[in-house]
Design a protein around this motif. Sequence first.
Motif, PDB file in Angstrom:
ATOM      1  N   ALA A  48       0.817  -1.219   0.000  1.00 23.97           N
ATOM      2  CA  ALA A  48       0.000   0.000   0.000  1.00 23.97           C
ATOM      3  C   ALA A  48       0.846   1.262   0.000  1.00 23.97           C
ATOM      4  CB  ALA A  48      -0.942  -0.003   1.196  1.00 23.97           C
ATOM      5  N   CYS A  49       1.754   1.389   0.963  1.00 21.13           N
ATOM      6  CA  CYS A  49       2.513   2.630   1.110  1.00 21.13           C
ATOM      7  C   CYS A  49       3.941   2.529   0.585  1.00 21.13           C
ATOM      8  CB  CYS A  49       2.532   3.076   2.568  1.00 21.13           C
ATOM      9  SG  CYS A  49       3.489   1.979   3.661  1.00 21.13           S
ATOM     10  N   GLY A  50       4.401   1.302   0.280  1.00 22.48           N
ATOM     11  CA  GLY A  50       5.747   1.122  -0.241  1.00 22.48           C
ATOM     12  C   GLY A  50       6.842   1.139   0.798  1.00 22.48           C
ATOM     13  N   LYS A  51       6.473   1.197   2.076  1.00 26.18           N
ATOM     14  CA  LYS A  51       7.465   1.270   3.142  1.00 26.18           C
ATOM     15  C   LYS A  51       8.276  -0.025   3.206  1.00 26.18           C
ATOM     16  CE  LYS A  51       6.075   3.075   6.985  1.00 26.18           C
ATOM     17  NZ  LYS A  51       5.385   3.244   8.275  1.00 26.18           N
ATOM     18  N   GLY A  52       9.589   0.113   3.354  1.00 20.58           N
ATOM     19  CA  GLY A  52      10.461  -1.051   3.465  1.00 20.58           C
ATOM     20  C   GLY A  52      11.214  -1.059   4.773  1.00 20.58           C
ATOM     21  N   GLY A  53      11.887  -2.163   5.074  1.00 21.36           N
ATOM     22  CA  GLY A  53      12.678  -2.261   6.290  1.00 21.36           C
ATOM     23  C   GLY A  53      11.874  -2.415   7.554  1.00 21.36           C
ATOM     24  N   VAL A  54      10.604  -2.813   7.421  1.00 20.73           N
ATOM     25  CA  VAL A  54       9.743  -3.020   8.588  1.00 20.73           C
ATOM     26  C   VAL A  54       9.094  -4.395   8.465  1.00 20.73           C
ATOM     27  CG1 VAL A  54       9.279  -0.557   8.873  1.00 20.73           C
ATOM     28  CG2 VAL A  54       7.769  -1.938   7.427  1.00 20.73           C
ATOM     29  N   PRO A  55       8.641  -4.977   9.594  1.00 19.24           N
ATOM     30  CA  PRO A  55       7.957  -6.270   9.520  1.00 19.24           C
ATOM     31  C   PRO A  55       6.680  -6.169   8.690  1.00 19.24           C
ATOM     32  CG  PRO A  55       8.609  -5.760  11.776  1.00 19.24           C
ATOM     33  CD  PRO A  55       8.834  -4.515  10.980  1.00 19.24           C
ATOM     34  N   LEU A  56       6.457  -7.157   7.842  1.00 18.79           N
ATOM     35  CA  LEU A  56       5.276  -7.187   6.985  1.00 18.79           C
ATOM     36  C   LEU A  56       4.482  -8.458   7.235  1.00 18.79           C
ATOM     37  CD1 LEU A  56       6.955  -6.142   3.603  1.00 18.79           C
ATOM     38  CD2 LEU A  56       5.790  -4.646   5.223  1.00 18.79           C
ATOM     39  N   PHE A  57       3.185  -8.404   7.011  1.00 19.97           N
ATOM     40  CA  PHE A  57       2.355  -9.605   7.084  1.00 19.97           C
ATOM     41  C   PHE A  57       1.620  -9.759   5.757  1.00 19.97           C
ATOM     42  CE2 PHE A  57      -0.346  -6.159   8.535  1.00 19.97           C
ATOM     43  CZ  PHE A  57      -1.562  -6.409   7.918  1.00 19.97           C
ATOM     44  N   ALA A  58       1.339 -11.010   5.389  1.00 20.90           N
ATOM     45  CA  ALA A  58       0.742 -11.299   4.086  1.00 20.90           C
ATOM     46  C   ALA A  58      -0.777 -11.312   4.170  1.00 20.90           C
ATOM     47  CB  ALA A  58       1.240 -12.646   3.565  1.00 20.90           C
ATOM     48  N   CYS A  59      -1.409 -11.013   3.041  1.00 24.85           N
ATOM     49  CA  CYS A  59      -2.863 -11.145   2.922  1.00 24.85           C
ATOM     50  C   CYS A  59      -3.236 -12.586   3.229  1.00 24.85           C
ATOM     51  CB  CYS A  59      -3.291 -10.763   1.507  1.00 24.85           C
ATOM     52  SG  CYS A  59      -5.006 -11.146   1.109  1.00 24.85           S
ATOM     53  N   SER A  60      -4.212 -12.785   4.087  1.00 20.24           N
ATOM     54  CA  SER A  60      -4.559 -14.143   4.528  1.00 20.24           C
ATOM     55  C   SER A  60      -5.178 -14.977   3.415  1.00 20.24           C
ATOM     56  CB  SER A  60      -5.524 -14.072   5.719  1.00 20.24           C
ATOM     57  OG  SER A  60      -6.717 -13.387   5.351  1.00 20.24           O
ATOM     58  N   LYS A  61      -5.662 -14.324   2.368  1.00 23.31           N
ATOM     59  CA  LYS A  61      -6.324 -15.060   1.287  1.00 23.31           C
ATOM     60  C   LYS A  61      -5.356 -15.479   0.197  1.00 23.31           C
ATOM     61  CE  LYS A  61     -10.247 -14.790  -1.909  1.00 23.31           C
ATOM     62  NZ  LYS A  61     -11.363 -13.942  -2.416  1.00 23.31           N
ATOM     63  N   CYS A  62      -4.653 -14.502  -0.408  1.00 20.08           N
ATOM     64  CA  CYS A  62      -3.793 -14.830  -1.544  1.00 20.08           C
ATOM     65  C   CYS A  62      -2.348 -15.123  -1.141  1.00 20.08           C
ATOM     66  CB  CYS A  62      -3.815 -13.708  -2.577  1.00 20.08           C
ATOM     67  SG  CYS A  62      -2.999 -12.179  -2.032  1.00 20.08           S
ATOM     68  N   LYS A  63      -1.940 -14.666   0.048  1.00 17.70           N
ATOM     69  CA  LYS A  63      -0.584 -14.893   0.574  1.00 17.70           C
ATOM     70  C   LYS A  63       0.492 -14.142  -0.213  1.00 17.70           C
ATOM     71  CE  LYS A  63      -2.365 -17.944   3.409  1.00 17.70           C
ATOM     72  NZ  LYS A  63      -2.613 -17.595   4.814  1.00 17.70           N
ATOM     73  N   ARG A  64       0.101 -13.262  -1.146  1.00 18.93           N
ATOM     74  CA  ARG A  64       1.097 -12.569  -1.958  1.00 18.93           C
ATOM     75  C   ARG A  64       1.293 -11.121  -1.504  1.00 18.93           C
ATOM     76  NH1 ARG A  64      -1.480 -15.111  -6.436  1.00 18.93           N
ATOM     77  NH2 ARG A  64      -2.457 -13.129  -6.984  1.00 18.93           N
ATOM     78  N   ALA A  65       0.197 -10.373  -1.465  1.00 24.51           N
ATOM     79  CA  ALA A  65       0.321  -8.973  -1.055  1.00 24.51           C
ATOM     80  C   ALA A  65       0.728  -8.889   0.410  1.00 24.51           C
ATOM     81  CB  ALA A  65      -1.015  -8.252  -1.273  1.00 24.51           C
TER      82      ALA A  65
END
Length: 223
Positions: A187-204
Amino acid sequence: LKDSLYTLFVTATGSKGPTQADFALWDSEEKRRYAMILVTDIRLDVGSHAVVADSWIIPWSNDIQDNLKRGRVLSIKTDAHESAAWRHLLPLFIERCRTWKHKTSCEYLVHNSVPLYPRSGSDPEKAPWCSCGMGVGSEVLRERYGSVSAKYATTAAISPLFAVSYMEKVGGMIDDLAEPTLTRCAACGKGGVPLFACSKCKRAKYCSKDCQVKDWKTHKNNC
């Protein structure tokens, strides 16, 4: 830019989840798409010890897209600097594999510029590559994507980009090399922080629930 190319190759090969071959480049600042990439095959580039994506590039103009036969499209979000980089790279990816000759009416000659309209934020109706190769050898697209794709698509050979040690950091921890991850919030393009995946597609992937909610209107069509 390297992350975007990584996303394209990982998704096109299905190595991290479902295979996806249709991509759109999205300018996050202008809030619009400016090119569509259709990957038809992944090949070994033996000379470069790398891989190359046999692809077709289609301008994202309203007239073309309204008549285009397509399925699910994965948007690759780019900021202003990356958008400008893509506008320079796409003509190069096209040139490296072209089998056709430029016409005397080629836009490169008319505008005395390669690429055309290189600045980020340029009108998406104006492609940064010339029209000389549009529709050449594109019969492979006709059955899957329709006659509009075959008419406006230009073949391209897309490769990953690699770091050079005298300009940027190369290498890393063994764990990073063994299990690479997408490193930017969808969404915001922020990097270097913990990310979690979309529970449905597992990609975003997202850095926060707020970002996931804000991106849902766009992501739901690709999820």
